[in-house]
Design an enzyme around this catalytic site. Structure first.
Site, PDB file in Angstrom:
ATOM      1  N   GLY A   1      52.092  52.812 -51.442  1.00 28.15           N
ATOM      2  CA  GLY A   1      53.910  53.446 -51.417  1.00 28.15           C
ATOM      3  C   GLY A   1      54.898  52.204 -51.954  1.00 28.15           C
ATOM      4  N   ALA A   2      54.461  51.990 -52.699  1.00 27.84           N
ATOM      5  CA  ALA A   2      55.987  51.206 -53.031  1.00 27.84           C
ATOM      6  C   ALA A   2      56.301  51.634 -54.056  1.00 27.84           C
ATOM      7  CB  ALA A   2      54.908  50.513 -54.785  1.00 27.84           C
TER       8      ALA A   2
ATOM      9  N   SER B   1      54.157  52.499 -36.235  1.00 32.72           N
ATOM     10  CA  SER B   1      54.923  53.044 -36.004  1.00 32.72           C
ATOM     11  C   SER B   1      55.632  52.648 -34.607  1.00 32.72           C
ATOM     12  CB  SER B   1      55.795  54.161 -36.462  1.00 32.72           C
ATOM     13  OG  SER B   1      56.460  54.844 -35.454  1.00 32.72           O
TER      14      SER B   1
ATOM     15  N   TYR C   1      53.139  62.758 -35.776  1.00 32.73           N
ATOM     16  CA  TYR C   1      52.705  61.836 -36.386  1.00 32.73           C
ATOM     17  C   TYR C   1      52.779  60.507 -35.682  1.00 32.73           C
ATOM     18  CZ  TYR C   1      55.659  58.362 -38.237  1.00 32.73           C
ATOM     19  OH  TYR C   1      57.000  56.657 -38.944  1.00 32.73           O
ATOM     20  N   ALA C   2      53.653  60.186 -33.972  1.00 34.04           N
ATOM     21  CA  ALA C   2      52.929  59.651 -33.588  1.00 34.04           C
ATOM     22  C   ALA C   2      51.861  59.257 -33.340  1.00 34.04           C
ATOM     23  CB  ALA C   2      53.982  59.841 -32.362  1.00 34.04           C
TER      24      ALA C   2
ATOM     25  N   THR D   1      49.428  44.985 -33.203  1.00 35.00           N
ATOM     26  CA  THR D   1      50.607  45.620 -33.134  1.00 35.00           C
ATOM     27  C   THR D   1      51.597  44.893 -33.774  1.00 35.00           C
ATOM     28  OG1 THR D   1      49.311  47.610 -32.902  1.00 35.00           O
ATOM     29  CG2 THR D   1      52.029  47.399 -33.141  1.00 35.00           C
TER      30      THR D   1
END
Length: 238
Positions: free
Chosen positions: A11-12, A132, A145-146, A229
């Protein structure tokens, strides 16, 4: 090129990925940027921070991506997975979420497993996944997404046991709301204000602040932290 000071960052070409590349380079690491799109941005970044030339790869095929990485003669001692997709859709709206899970979970965990094998031979390494806050507390309108981000935290907590006896740590950095890049925002100004009002620090995180947390967990002083996390959310409460 091999060793604990060689860092592969996926993801650079993205906002967080670029900030992470900067932070690791500032920490004295040799950075190999990986991206699927935005190759020109990744190349400019690499030139700016003295990184290796970026690898372009579709990470939903981790084995093919690893072949491209091996062609560079690189065996990373640090892996940071900062790639991913977002999706805003109510659970009441039908849709195909397989692509989201392929990018956010399967490509991450499978790449980590492949890169981690090289770390076993080095008897040490750092794996840091960018999750996230949504994975810990949920996010209205972004249930899938979560869920993908929650899966990363569960995977890291479990994988830490597989890697631990080899001196390899596995952790997740889970940002809250982050300042968007120029000309881009996932949220409206009204939504951003509502979010900020629920953050103890009364502001969004900068990409650099998230990258600093990643750099710590990727560095030599985090050797007894694994399976965790780390929320970087300014004490958000909602």
């Amino acid at each position: 090129m091999t060793g604990p000071r060689v860092a592969l960052v996926t993801g650079a070409s993205g906002l967080l990925g670029a900030a992470i590349c900067h932070a690791l380079a500032d920490a004295g690491m040799t950075v190999l940027p990986v991206c699927h799109q935005g190759v020109d941005r990744a190349a400019a970044l690499a030139a700016k921070i003295g990184a290796l030339d970026p690898v372009q790869a579709d990470l939903t095929d981790p084995a093919a991506a690893m072949d491209r990485i091996r062609e560079r003669g690189v065996v990373p001692g640090v892996l940071v997975c900062a790639h991913g997709r977002t999706l805003r859709r109510s659970v009441l709206t039908p849709g195909d979420d397989d692509g989201l899970w392929d990018v956010n979970v399967h490509s991450v965990t499978r790449l980590a497993g492949l890169v981690g094998k090289g770390m076993l031979r080095q008897r040490g390494g750092r794996i840091v996944l960018v999750g996230s806050r949504a994975g810990s507390v949920g996010m209205p309108g972004q249930a899938e997404y979560a869920a993908t981000k929650a899966a990363l935290s569960a995977w890291a907590a479990s994988a830490a046991w597989d890697f631990g006896r080899f001196g390899v740590t596995v952790n997740v950095v889970a940002p809250g709301a982050v300042q968007p890049g120029p000309g881009s925002s996932l949220y409206t100004e009204e939504e951003n204000r509502a979010v900020t009002d629920r953050i103890a620090l009364r502001r969004l995180a900068t990409p650099e602040e998230v990258a600093d947390a990643v750099a710590f967990l990727a560095g030599p002083r985090s050797g007894y932290i694994t399976g965790q996390t780390l929320l970087v959310d300014g004490a958000a409460r909602w």
